[in-house]
Design a protein around this motif. Structure first.
Motif, PDB file in Angstrom:
ATOM      1  N   THR A 177      42.834  87.089 106.506  1.00  0.00           N
ATOM      2  CA  THR A 177      42.754  87.258 107.955  1.00  0.00           C
ATOM      3  C   THR A 177      43.338  86.061 108.705  1.00  0.00           C
ATOM      4  O   THR A 177      43.455  86.117 109.937  1.00  0.00           O
ATOM      5  N   LEU A 178      43.728  85.000 107.984  1.00  0.00           N
ATOM      6  CA  LEU A 178      44.399  83.859 108.586  1.00  0.00           C
ATOM      7  C   LEU A 178      45.832  83.849 108.069  1.00  0.00           C
ATOM      8  O   LEU A 178      46.069  83.720 106.870  1.00  0.00           O
ATOM      9  N   SER A 179      46.797  84.002 108.966  1.00  0.00           N
ATOM     10  CA  SER A 179      48.188  84.208 108.562  1.00  0.00           C
ATOM     11  C   SER A 179      48.728  83.075 107.703  1.00  0.00           C
ATOM     12  O   SER A 179      49.494  83.314 106.752  1.00  0.00           O
ATOM     13  N   ALA A 180      48.343  81.826 107.968  1.00  0.00           N
ATOM     14  CA  ALA A 180      48.869  80.695 107.201  1.00  0.00           C
ATOM     15  C   ALA A 180      48.423  80.718 105.747  1.00  0.00           C
ATOM     16  O   ALA A 180      49.070  80.100 104.883  1.00  0.00           O
ATOM     17  N   LEU A 181      47.342  81.433 105.426  1.00  0.00           N
ATOM     18  CA  LEU A 181      46.817  81.473 104.054  1.00  0.00           C
ATOM     19  C   LEU A 181      47.279  82.699 103.279  1.00  0.00           C
ATOM     20  O   LEU A 181      47.053  82.773 102.062  1.00  0.00           O
ATOM     21  N   ARG A 182      47.914  83.643 103.934  1.00  0.00           N
ATOM     22  CA  ARG A 182      48.297  84.876 103.244  1.00  0.00           C
ATOM     23  C   ARG A 182      49.242  84.636 102.062  1.00  0.00           C
ATOM     24  O   ARG A 182      49.070  85.238 100.991  1.00  0.00           O
ATOM     25  N   PRO A 183      50.271  83.757 102.189  1.00  0.00           N
ATOM     26  CA  PRO A 183      51.158  83.549 101.030  1.00  0.00           C
ATOM     27  C   PRO A 183      50.444  82.969  99.808  1.00  0.00           C
ATOM     28  O   PRO A 183      50.934  83.109  98.676  1.00  0.00           O
ATOM     29  N   HIS A 184      49.302  82.346  99.996  1.00  0.00           N
ATOM     30  CA  HIS A 184      48.588  81.693  98.892  1.00  0.00           C
ATOM     31  C   HIS A 184      47.300  82.413  98.525  1.00  0.00           C
ATOM     32  O   HIS A 184      46.509  81.909  97.720  1.00  0.00           O
ATOM     33  N   ALA A 185      47.064  83.607  99.133  1.00  0.00           N
ATOM     34  CA  ALA A 185      45.798  84.296  98.909  1.00  0.00           C
ATOM     35  C   ALA A 185      45.596  84.653  97.451  1.00  0.00           C
ATOM     36  O   ALA A 185      44.492  84.498  96.902  1.00  0.00           O
ATOM     37  N   GLN A 186      46.648  85.110  96.746  1.00  0.00           N
ATOM     38  CA  GLN A 186      46.495  85.504  95.347  1.00  0.00           C
ATOM     39  C   GLN A 186      46.210  84.299  94.461  1.00  0.00           C
ATOM     40  O   GLN A 186      45.332  84.346  93.590  1.00  0.00           O
ATOM     41  N   ALA A 187      46.940  83.181  94.693  1.00  0.00           N
ATOM     42  CA  ALA A 187      46.700  81.969  93.890  1.00  0.00           C
ATOM     43  C   ALA A 187      45.296  81.436  94.136  1.00  0.00           C
ATOM     44  O   ALA A 187      44.604  80.988  93.195  1.00  0.00           O
ATOM     45  N   LEU A 188      44.847  81.468  95.366  1.00  0.00           N
ATOM     46  CA  LEU A 188      43.509  80.994  95.667  1.00  0.00           C
ATOM     47  C   LEU A 188      42.442  81.913  95.080  1.00  0.00           C
ATOM     48  O   LEU A 188      41.361  81.449  94.673  1.00  0.00           O
ATOM     49  N   ALA A 189      42.739  83.211  95.013  1.00  0.00           N
ATOM     50  CA  ALA A 189      41.776  84.135  94.413  1.00  0.00           C
ATOM     51  C   ALA A 189      41.572  83.820  92.933  1.00  0.00           C
ATOM     52  O   ALA A 189      40.460  83.955  92.400  1.00  0.00           O
ATOM     53  N   HIS A 190      42.657  83.375  92.221  1.00  0.00           N
ATOM     54  CA  HIS A 190      42.503  82.984  90.813  1.00  0.00           C
ATOM     55  C   HIS A 190      41.608  81.762  90.664  1.00  0.00           C
ATOM     56  O   HIS A 190      40.999  81.551  89.611  1.00  0.00           O
ATOM     57  N   LEU A 191      41.529  80.955  91.727  1.00  0.00           N
ATOM     58  CA  LEU A 191      40.655  79.782  91.692  1.00  0.00           C
ATOM     59  C   LEU A 191      39.238  80.118  92.148  1.00  0.00           C
ATOM     60  O   LEU A 191      38.381  79.227  92.227  1.00  0.00           O
ATOM     61  N   GLY A 192      39.010  81.390  92.508  1.00  0.00           N
ATOM     62  CA  GLY A 192      37.688  81.808  92.968  1.00  0.00           C
ATOM     63  C   GLY A 192      37.480  81.661  94.457  1.00  0.00           C
ATOM     64  O   GLY A 192      36.346  81.784  94.931  1.00  0.00           O
ATOM     65  N   CYS A 193      38.555  81.408  95.208  1.00  0.00           N
ATOM     66  CA  CYS A 193      38.458  81.248  96.668  1.00  0.00           C
ATOM     67  C   CYS A 193      38.919  82.524  97.337  1.00  0.00           C
ATOM     68  O   CYS A 193      40.106  82.872  97.264  1.00  0.00           O
ATOM     69  N   ARG A 194      38.003  83.199  97.971  1.00  0.00           N
ATOM     70  CA  ARG A 194      38.363  84.431  98.685  1.00  0.00           C
ATOM     71  C   ARG A 194      37.946  84.394 100.162  1.00  0.00           C
ATOM     72  O   ARG A 194      38.234  85.334 100.889  1.00  0.00           O
ATOM     73  N   THR A 195      37.300  83.354 100.593  1.00  0.00           N
ATOM     74  CA  THR A 195      36.846  83.239 101.979  1.00  0.00           C
ATOM     75  C   THR A 195      37.235  81.873 102.533  1.00  0.00           C
ATOM     76  O   THR A 195      37.579  80.948 101.794  1.00  0.00           O
ATOM     77  N   TRP A 196      37.129  81.772 103.855  1.00  0.00           N
ATOM     78  CA  TRP A 196      37.442  80.512 104.512  1.00  0.00           C
ATOM     79  C   TRP A 196      36.507  79.400 104.021  1.00  0.00           C
ATOM     80  O   TRP A 196      36.933  78.268 103.794  1.00  0.00           O
ATOM     81  N   GLY A 197      35.242  79.721 103.893  1.00  0.00           N
ATOM     82  CA  GLY A 197      34.273  78.710 103.485  1.00  0.00           C
ATOM     83  C   GLY A 197      34.532  78.195 102.083  1.00  0.00           C
ATOM     84  O   GLY A 197      34.363  76.997 101.800  1.00  0.00           O
TER      85      GLY A 197
END
Length: 468
Positions: free
Chosen positions: A112-132
């Motif tokens: 939901t934050l445009s600046a994080l969309r390109p990295h959403a998949q990589a961050l999901a592999h690290l267990g990060c799926r939310t802003w917090g």
């Protein structure tokens, strides 16, 4: 300092940008509620903490914004947040039919934050799926892996770092142009393509709390010469309104009336709309006719100034006259007619004219005029007729009794003495001078109820009014 409060509204979809119509024009309407308005990606964002008291609190402002926003009410989407990015993120969840997270902004999804969309998949592999979850990671590692821009965007969305905004600004005068998709050779067809310009004009007028008095619609010729004759680059028409106007439906009707009689010198390739004169918009006007009593769904009467504008567009401004009250005791001089009606300035009535009690009336003869007023401060003006005869009709006498239709008139009420016009030379200006009259209400079987007077200087009797 008030806590920031942001609202996000989804901009209506636009198939293709209109050349000459800026994207910012789609948000001009919101400047009437707060000066802090900006466009953030696909949404219009408003910071309203500084104007909440002006609108009676947040619930009242929500209602006003919901009704004022362009588009159908059932598809308008709004979201609120402590920052513009949070409001936009909640708006995106609302459009996806997803529930609002229990804890905002911690539980907002990364995408939901445009600046994080390109990295959403990589961050999901690290267990990060939310802003917090992203915010709990070491900042130095996030900056090395995903760039400093991600941290800056997250800090601005969280509200810990200020963001520079390019606030929307209204131009001092409305002057927009539109490139037509194809040459138009019919004047009425121009209005179909000019709807975007009218929408932008309405938003501009709302934000400035004004109405238009003089508007120019111009079109640029797609050809330079026709039959060997050089054409001017632009052709235009100027529309004048009787009062400041912001009703685009009525304005469109006026333009349609004018364009129906317009002939294009050549096909038009570009359209322009310009405001030549505006004025503060007064709060509401009375209808020409009141709604029927006891009928809830009866439409209100048409405002007087709109009727004048529509008739002027159809018949020509020189065909309309408008009355003006005049402080004079002589019934035929209590109003004057001016032309053209739309060019007559709105002047306050004199103290004497304001004291004149109104009565209904209309002309009964060619060149006649009804009295819209009674005598200044005269309680007997309630007995005055609604229809005047102009000029007064001389009556024959039978002895000392006036006749009408060869029958004597019975005097039932009077006399009511009027003396006025002493300041005018005898026979001057309108063939009048000092008027010394005794008025009576009279009746006979053929004429019915009439209003007559006896000229005290000559003793002659005259018919001056009839009762409907």
């Amino acid at each position: 300092m008030a806590t920031p409060h942001w609202l996000a509204w989804q901009l209506p979809p636009c198939e293709a940008p209109d050349p000459g119509v800026p994207t910012a024009a789609r948000g001009w309407w919101a400047l009437g509620f707060t000066p802090c308005v900006a466009i953030l990606e696909e949404a219009l964002v408003l910071e309203v903490s500084g104007t909440l008291r002006l609108w009676g609190g947040l619930p009242a402002l929500r209602t006003r914004l919901h009704h004022a926003a362009p588009g159908a009410p059932d598809v308008r989407c709004w979201a609120e947040g402590a920052t513009a990015q949070q409001a936009l993120a909640l708006l995106r969840l609302q459009l996806r039919d997803r529930r609002r997270p229990a804890c905002v902004p911690h539980d907002l999804p990364l995408d939901t934050l445009s600046a994080l969309r390109p990295h959403a998949q990589a961050l999901a592999h690290l267990g990060c799926r939310t802003w917090g979850a992203l915010r709990s990671l070491p900042r130095a590692g996030v900056a090395r892996r995903f760039g400093q821009d991600c941290l800056t965007a997250m800090d601005q969305a969280w509200g810990t770092q200020e963001q520079a905004w390019d606030w929307l600004q209204l131009p001092e005068a409305f002057d927009l142009q539109l490139e037509l998709p194809a040459p138009v050779d019919s004047a009425p067809a121009l209005l179909q393509y000019g709807q975007h310009l009218l929408d932008a004009l309405q938003a501009w007028l709302r934000a400035r709390q004004q109405g238009v008095l003089v508007l120019e619609l111009a079109w640029q010729h797609a050809l330079r010469r026709v039959d060997g004759q050089r054409l001017p680059d632009w052709q235009s028409l100027v529309l004048r309104t009787a009062e400041p106007l912001r009703d685009m439906a009525h304005l469109r009707r006026l333009l349609s009336e004018r364009l129906a009689r317009q002939v294009l010198a050549a096909p038009a390739g570009r359209l322009a709309l310009r405001s030549r004169q505006t004025a503060p918009l007064h709060a509401g006007t009375r209808g020409l006719l009141p709604p029927a009593a006891g009928v809830d769904d009866c439409p209100p009467g048409e405002p007087w100034h709109q009727l004048l504008e529509r008739l002027a567009a159809r018949l020509g401004a020189a065909s309309l006259h408008t009355p003006e009250l005049h402080a004079d005791h002589r019934p035929e001089r209590m109003q004057r007619w001016h032309m053209p009606a739309l060019a007559q300035p709105h002047r306050p009535l004199s103290a004497a004219a304001r004291r004149m009690p109104p009565s209904s009336g209309a002309p009964v003869q060619a060149g006649g005029s009804a009295s819209d007023d009674g005598a200044c401060g005269n309680k007997r003006a309630a007995l005055w007729p609604g229809w005047l005869v102009r000029p007064p009709q001389a009556l024959r006498l039978q002895g000392d009794r006036p006749l009408l239709h060869d029958q004597p008139l019975v005097l039932l009420a009077g006399p009511e003495r009027i003396e006025a016009g002493w300041w005018e030379p005898h026979g001057g200006e309108h063939g009048q001078g000092l008027a010394r009259r005794d008025y009576f209400v009279a009746h006979n079987a053929l004429a019915g109820w009439v209003w007559i007077f006896r000229d005290r200087a000559s003793g002659a009797w005259f018919l001056h009014g009839v009762y409907a």
